[in-house]
Design a protein around this motif. Structure first.
Motif, PDB file in Angstrom:
ATOM      1  N   LYS B 581      -2.493   0.680  -3.951  1.00  0.00           N
ATOM      2  CA  LYS B 581      -3.145   1.161  -2.735  1.00  0.00           C
ATOM      3  C   LYS B 581      -3.316   0.006  -1.744  1.00  0.00           C
ATOM      4  N   HIS B 582      -3.729  -1.135  -2.300  1.00  0.00           N
ATOM      5  CA  HIS B 582      -3.973  -2.304  -1.462  1.00  0.00           C
ATOM      6  C   HIS B 582      -2.677  -2.759  -0.786  1.00  0.00           C
ATOM      7  N   LYS B 585      -1.719  -0.469   1.959  1.00  0.00           N
ATOM      8  CA  LYS B 585      -2.524  -0.691   3.150  1.00  0.00           C
ATOM      9  C   LYS B 585      -2.040  -1.934   3.909  1.00  0.00           C
ATOM     10  N   GLU B 586      -1.727  -2.949   3.119  1.00  0.00           N
ATOM     11  CA  GLU B 586      -1.222  -4.180   3.731  1.00  0.00           C
ATOM     12  C   GLU B 586       0.048  -3.894   4.503  1.00  0.00           C
ATOM     13  N   ALA B 589      -0.570  -1.986   7.654  1.00  0.00           N
ATOM     14  CA  ALA B 589      -1.237  -2.756   8.698  1.00  0.00           C
ATOM     15  C   ALA B 589      -0.284  -3.715   9.412  1.00  0.00           C
TER      16      ALA B 589
END
Lengths: 370, 589, 376
Positions: B581-582, B585-586, B589
């Motif tokens: 998930k992280h 998101k990275e 972004a």
């Protein structure tokens, strides 16, 4: 009242733990005290500027009664030992270069004749200058023997200088060196002990364990400082006793003043040690910082050479060196019998060093992040 | 290669060391065994079984007192260097040079083993890929997390394909993810290169992967065989009991394990309790103990057999730690429901690295709260902030209503702290350590004496033993005893069971559950995921963020298929989901 | 095992040791910065040469004769005379540490001079015995000046009184400057320092961190470990040596009468001994704290105090002489002073270099043995 007793009891628990940890196993006890004894003895005998044995060679080209008489006076001192009698001047270099003789005395062939005719007769002295201090002392010795020989020739100088040395009548360098060791030998270990005390706990993780207990920084400071101070004073005492009873150097001052001075000096040393310790993360770092610091402290203390012989800028630097004042204090109290008024100034830098380093260490205990 | 199928043959091997009291202790006491080539072999056993000594002798690092030892057909005693030229050995703490980078460590070992340059490139690429460290080749080894260090250690021992690989407890202190990676590497090499591996371990699931298992205890061999054969010792004795609704599994587990006459072993697992019954005991007595908890037979596992073997050996079972409340917290909380620990938006940064990112949770009085996460996830940082050892960069932190970092010293008197590594004074005796910490917390006189005596008895400690040379299990007991000497309200435990054998861990947890029963709040970190089952609630942290928070059951459910998963798989799933998930998101972004 | 294997491993290990050394800043501080500090401190800070010795003259007889008798005091470059009116005042000054000596001219000086038996009293503070003795020499020299001048005025003809005149020449150190012998001694101390503080930790550190256990189970041979550990520190030692030599030559103007290559060769030989001793201590103690303590006690302190650095070995009791002869530092100390101030004196060079070489070989072999790849 109850709170005060509680505070004291907890501090005592810490002090007791520190002492136990330091003194529990025999090997660490040995490591604490044996070096002090050994070094005091070794340096007591080894660290001397006094001439006791001057090997010399003679190149006597006159071979007269006068030269024989003069040389006999030299041999009669017990200090000068004739190791060779040379026949030509070409042998001089070999004697000196090889270090077999500290000096060579050359007596010219007209020595006897010049003296007989009432003239000045030159006596050649060639010295090995590789240790210029020793050479200088030996040369002074020769001069004084020659002077007394001249007197025996009826050549009384009209003025004689009568020497009297206070505090150290025979000007023995051991008297000068040994009291200084009371301060310097114990400092080396006190500093290291204090420097390792917190660093060891940090490295082994026990310091965190200590920080989560209700100890205040002041308590930790006292708990860490007092045992080091105590051991430092015990070491000083051992060396003090060796000097007093083994080397029999008379103590002229007050024991109380001596110990007051030593206490203040040790507190300052422990303050420096604990500050090192609080900055260091590992024992290795603590040891390294200590050694880097110890070298200049020793050299700039007046232990080996007087502070007054140093250039002005270095003399200024010695003002932050507790060892300088520790040595000065001990020497003057021990040998001169100085009173508190005489050495009061020595306490000032010691107090300042302690007043700066101890709070710094206490603050660093909790604020040194890793 | 001579010796065809046999890689290590041991005959009546003995090795004695000088005991602290001057006597002799046989670390390896007449062991005979044969290890087959091309497969995985496990050495299992409690602390002090002699596993490490045996490993070191095989590696030619210790002199042999008696017996014979042949490795790869060579006599180790006569020519250790020839053996060392052909084997690879990873000690318990692999000696990485912490100031050298990952690549430099690899290069060093490749040079020492004389790996040719062209072979090296492929090998390094493969090792870095398998250990997932290709990104970190320039990083100093000292800056790696514990799990990464261990993986790098393995990579260094495997810079070339050895004729025999020795691994001494490779997964101590390693989180489940790194542990899985480590084993993937080893398994792959066994499959592809027919590597011969001897591994010593305290994890039974690791031993289960091996073709041959040797069970050791006190320098002797207790049993040997394939896991499937060893396992059968527990056949028909293994069950699962489900506690009644609302009753924590650990309460039932406590009751079971306190009845060694009827129960050999019991552990909480997935909300129920797995146990082994004593073969002699009759069903009626067993039902007495279980009350009305329904039980179901379950397939036996290697761990069951192992526990049986050891329980038979240990004459005195560790019953020292009885369920008498170890501590009656002195301060009666006026507001029982108020949380003891409150953490709100806690952040800790080191430079521009965020070790703990905006973390919040509460812990209630008498709760066992587990803090889990991979190595380097920020658990220890969180922990140190809670104890007041480290200031928070921002956020709100309250322990027993106070911030310990700024609170008066007296406030710290209400917590107990057991640190990750043994952090007591090693050259002091057990009694001296207890007395010192008692004194530090303000106990003195008669009160101190009774507390020290009580602790000695409660933890079964010898007061005159020197702390530094106690066996690991006893060190851990002493650490607990000192952490509890002043009967704190809150106890902090940082990886207390790391490197401790299953037997000692059972005893440890029995103490913890008893304490919690007495109202002490417990905060604990651990790498043994099955231990999370003892906790009331757990938080899983990764990269400084809390990924999951709740009861063990909630967390398992969050991970996926409810209840089916064991805690270990649940943990891995949650961390991997979190990372995915992280990363997403990275990327967005 | 083939020679190429040996070379590969040696290079790999040396590279490792070098990297470790360079990354640990404390190594560089001790290895490079501390020698610089020592060079400056020894060169400038340590001196036995008393300058401006404070002598207080008390003139109880203020006649011109008396004044003339002590006139030489003003002329001496080494003395800084001060004047006091009473003995009590001067004695107070000595007690307060404001003066080093008192020269007293008694009230009956002129009268007794006329009678031919005048006396001057010199009162010294003996606490610093060395300075006191030096001052005594300076004062008697200064007092002789007026008499000398009188004699000169009388003309350089036979005075009718026979006397022996000492004509003194100090070889090697004509001006008698203590810097000249302290600075060569510094080379010894700096070389000892690297062994004592840096290498003494090397092997112990690997024992403590458990890195040796991993290293042992590789084809590495003990000798390779030892040689690789020595290599980077030989470079550090060589840099320090260069700094010492440059400072000696250009900062302190110490003569270098021996051949440069002999000085360098002998120093490197001693460096090997010092590093070897450090490694040996490190390998046998296996503990950094004990190793550094041992190194300090067995190498550095003795090198400073018992090697003949400042204290002349001729003056110490036989037992201490024996102890000092056992120290490698003593042999190098004698040699380096000779090489700096006296020149190439081959019998000494050959003997001392042979002794140092023997020490180096024995220590390195012993270290190799103590690293015999066993944990027990």
């Amino acid at each position: 009242m109850q709170r005060a007793i509680d505070y004291l009891a907890r501090t005592l628990a810490l002090i007791r733990k520190e002492l136990l940890a330091l003194l529990k196993d025999p090997s660490s006890r040995t490591l604490l005290f044996a070096p002090a004894v050994l070094q005091a003895l070794l340096f007591g005998y080894g660290a001397t500027y006094d001439l006791t044995h001057v090997p010399y060679a003679v190149l006597d080209q006159s071979r007269g009664a006068a030269s024989t008489d003069l040389l006999a006076r030299l041999d009669g001192t017990g200090v000068f030992k004739r190791v060779a009698t040379l026949t030509t001047s070409s042998q001089i270099a070999e004697m000196i270069d090889g270090g077999d003789a500290l000096l060579v005395i050359g007596i010219p062939s007209d020595f006897e004749a010049r003296l007989a005719s009432g003239r000045q007769a030159p006596l050649q002295v060639i010295l090995d200058g590789r240790n210029s201090s020793t050479a200088g002392s030996a040369s002074g010795y020769v001069s004084s023997i020659v002077a007394s020989y001249n007197q025996s020739l009826g050549n009384t100088s009209s003025i004689t200088v009568v020497r009297r040395a206070w505090f150290n009548p025979n000007l023995e360098s051991r008297w000068n060196m040994m009291p200084a060791l009371i301060a310097s030998l114990s400092m080396l270990q006190t500093l290291l002990l204090a420097a390792l005390s917190v660093a060891r706990e940090r490295e082994q993780g026990t310091f965190d364990q200590l920080l989560v207990t209700p100890f205040t920084p002041l308590q930790i400071l006292i708990g860490k400082a007092l045992p080091s101070i105590l051991l430092g004073l015990v070491q000083s005492t051992i060396i003090f006793l060796i000097i007093l009873f083994w080397f029999q150097i008379p103590m002229n001052g007050s024991v109380w003043l001596l110990y007051l001075g030593l206490f203040m000096f040790t507190v300052a040393a422990v303050g420096i040690g604990l500050s090192i310790s609080a900055v260091s993360l590992t024992m290795q770092q603590a040891m390294l910082y200590t050694f880097i610091l110890v070298m200049p402290l020793m050299l700039l203390s007046g232990l080996l050479t007087p502070v007054r012989n140093m250039p002005a800028i270095l003399q200024l630097a010695t003002y932050v060196n507790p060892l300088r004042f520790g040595i000065d204090l001990v020497r003057r109290v021990y040998l001169e019998g100085a009173g508190f008024g005489d050495v009061a100034f020595d306490f000032v830098p010691l107090l300042i060093v302690a007043a700066l380093t101890l709070p710094l260490a206490a603050w660093l205990f909790r604020h040194r992040l890793n | 290669m001579n010796g065809a199928e046999i890689t290590v043959s041991v005959e009546a091997l003995r090795k004695t060391f000088e005991a602290p009291d001057g006597g002799a202790v046989a670390a390896v006491d007449g062991i005979s065994m044969t290890v087959r080539a091309g497969e995985l072999t496990a050495l299992v056993g409690p602390d002090g079984a002699g596993k490490t000594t045996l490993m070191r002798m095989i590696a030619g690092l210790l002199k042999i007192d008696a017996g014979s030892l042949r490795v790869l057909g060579l006599d180790v005693a006569a020519d250790p260097q020839s053996v060392q030229d052909r084997i690879s050995y990873m000690p318990q703490r692999f000696g990485l040079y912490e100031d050298l980078s990952v690549q430099e460590n690899l290069d060093l070992y490749a040079d020492l083993h004389g790996v040719p340059q062209q072979e090296r490139r492929d090998r390094f690429a493969r090792m870095l890929e398998m250990t997932d460290m290709a990104r970190f080749t320039e990083r100093p080894a000292g800056k790696l997390s514990g799990g990464m260090k261990q993986k790098l250690g393995l990579a260094c021992t495997l810079v070339r394909s050895p004729d025999l690989l020795l691994l001494d407890e490779p997964s101590v202190g390693v989180d489940p993810l790194s542990r899985r990676d480590l084993w993937k590497i080893v398994q792959q090499l066994v499959d592809e290169e027919h590597l011969s591996v001897i591994v010593s371990t305290a994890y039974m699931d690791e031993a289960e992967r091996c073709a041959q298992v040797f069970v050791m205890n006190r320098g002797r061999l207790l049993a040997e065989g394939a896991p499937e054969t060893l396992r059968t010792r527990a056949q028909g004795l293994t069950f699962t009991a489900t506690p009644s609704e609302g009753m924590p599994a650990r309460e039932l587990q406590a009751r079971l394990i306190d009845a060694p006459d009827r129960i050999i072993d019991a552990v909480p697992s997935g909300g129920s309790v797995r146990f082994i019954r004593q073969p002699e005991t009759d069903d009626a007595r067993l039902r007495d103990l279980l009350h009305d908890a329904p039980i179901e037979p379950r397939p036996e596992e290697l761990e069951d057999a192992f526990m049986m073997l050891l329980r038979q050996e240990e004459a005195e079972v560790a019953t020292a730690l009885t369920d008498q409340p170890a501590s009656e917290p002195a301060s009666a909380q006026a507001d029982q429901d108020k949380p003891v620990i409150v953490v709100r938006d806690l952040v800790r940064k080191f430079g521009d690295f965020t070790a703990v990112a905006s973390t919040s949770f509460d812990v209630a009085r008498g709760e066992i709260f587990g803090l889990l996460g991979p190595n380097g996830a920020g658990k220890t940082t969180t922990f140190r902030m809670l104890c007041g050892l480290l200031p928070a960069t921002s956020g709100h932190l309250e322990v027993a209503g106070l911030n310990l970092r700024t609170a008066r010293a007296a406030a710290r008197g209400r917590i107990g702290y057991v640190s990750q590594k043994f952090a007591l004074y090693g050259n002091l005796s057990v009694r001296e350590n207890l007395e010192f910490f008692g004194g530090a917390y303000g106990l003195r006189g008669k009160r101190l004496k009774t507390r020290v005596a009580a602790s000695l008895e409660q933890f079964g400690l010898d007061p005159s033993a020197q702390s530094g040379i106690l066996p690991a299990g006893y060190k851990q007991r002493l650490a607990m005893a000192t952490g509890l000497i002043h009967q704190p309200d809150i106890l902090f435990l940082d990886e207390p069971t790391s490197g401790i054998d299953p037997l000692a861990r059972r005893a440890f947890w029995r103490t913890i559950t008893a304490l919690a029963g007495g109202g002490v709040t417990i905060i604990i970190t651990t790498h043994f995921m099955e231990e999370a089952e003892y906790c009331d609630r757990i938080a899983i942290q990764d990269a400084g963020r809390v990924l999951a928070l709740g009861t063990p059951r909630d967390v398992r459910q969050q991970a996926g298929d409810a209840g089916v998963m064991d805690m270990n798989s649940a943990f891995i799933a949650i961390v991997e989901q979190g990372r995915a998930k992280h990363d997403a998101k990275e990327a967005a972004a | 095992m083939s020679a190429s294997g040996f070379a590969t491993r040696l290079i790999a290990l040396t590279r490792k040791e070098t990297r470790q050394m360079l990354r640990d800043r404390s190594n560089l501080i001790v290895g490079l910065l501390l020698p610089v500090v020592l060079i400056l401190l020894f060169g400038y800070g340590l001196s036995f040469d008393v300058k401006d010795a404070r002598v207080t003259v008390v003139l109880e007889d203020s006649s011109p004769t008396a004044r003339n008798a002590v006139a030489g005091m003003r002329g001496s470059p080494y003395l800084a005379p001060a004047w006091a009116t009473s003995m009590a005042e001067a004695e107070q000054m000595i007690r307060a540490g404001q003066t080093d000596a008192i020269l007293r001219v008694p009230g009956d000086f002129s009268r007794r001079l006329a009678a031919g038996d005048a006396q001057l009293q010199l009162l010294l503070n003996g606490v610093d015995s060395n300075t006191a003795a030096t001052i005594e020499g300076y004062v008697s020299g200064a007092l002789a000046i007026p008499a000398q001048q009188q004699a000169d005025r009388a003309g350089n003809k036979p005075s009718g009184v026979a006397s022996v005149v000492v004509v003194q020449r100090m070889w090697f150190n004509e001006a008698g400057e203590s810097t000249w012998y302290l600075v060569p001694g510094l080379v010894v101390l700096v070389m000892t320092l690297i062994g004592a503080f840096l290498t003494s930790l090397l092997v112990a550190r690997e024992w403590e961190r458990g890195t040796l256990e991993s290293l042992f189970v590789t084809p590495v041979r003990p000798l390779e470990l030892v040689l690789a550990k020595l290599a980077p520190y030989i470079v550090i030692g060589a840099i320090d040596l260069a700094m010492c030599l440059l400072a000696a030559r250009y900062l302190f103007d110490v003569p270098m009468r021996g051949s440069l290559w002999v000085i360098i060769l002998a120093s490197l030989l001693y460096l090997m001994v010092s590093l070897g001793l450090g490694l040996f201590i490190s390998a046998t103690t296996r503990n950094q704290f004990a190793a550094s303590q041992m190194a300090l006690l067995t190498s550095f302190m003795p090198a400073m105090m018992l090697s003949g650095f400042v204290f002349d070995l001729r003056n110490v009791p036989v037992v201490i002489q024996v102890v000092s002869k056992v120290l490698p530092a003593t042999h190098f100390m004698g040699l380096i002073k000779t090489l700096f101030m006296a020149g190439d004196y081959w019998p000494d060079i050959l003997r001392d270099c042979a002794i140092l070489a023997l020490y180096a070989v024995v220590l390195i072999a012993a270290t190799r043995r103590s690293l015999k790849k066993k944990l027990d």
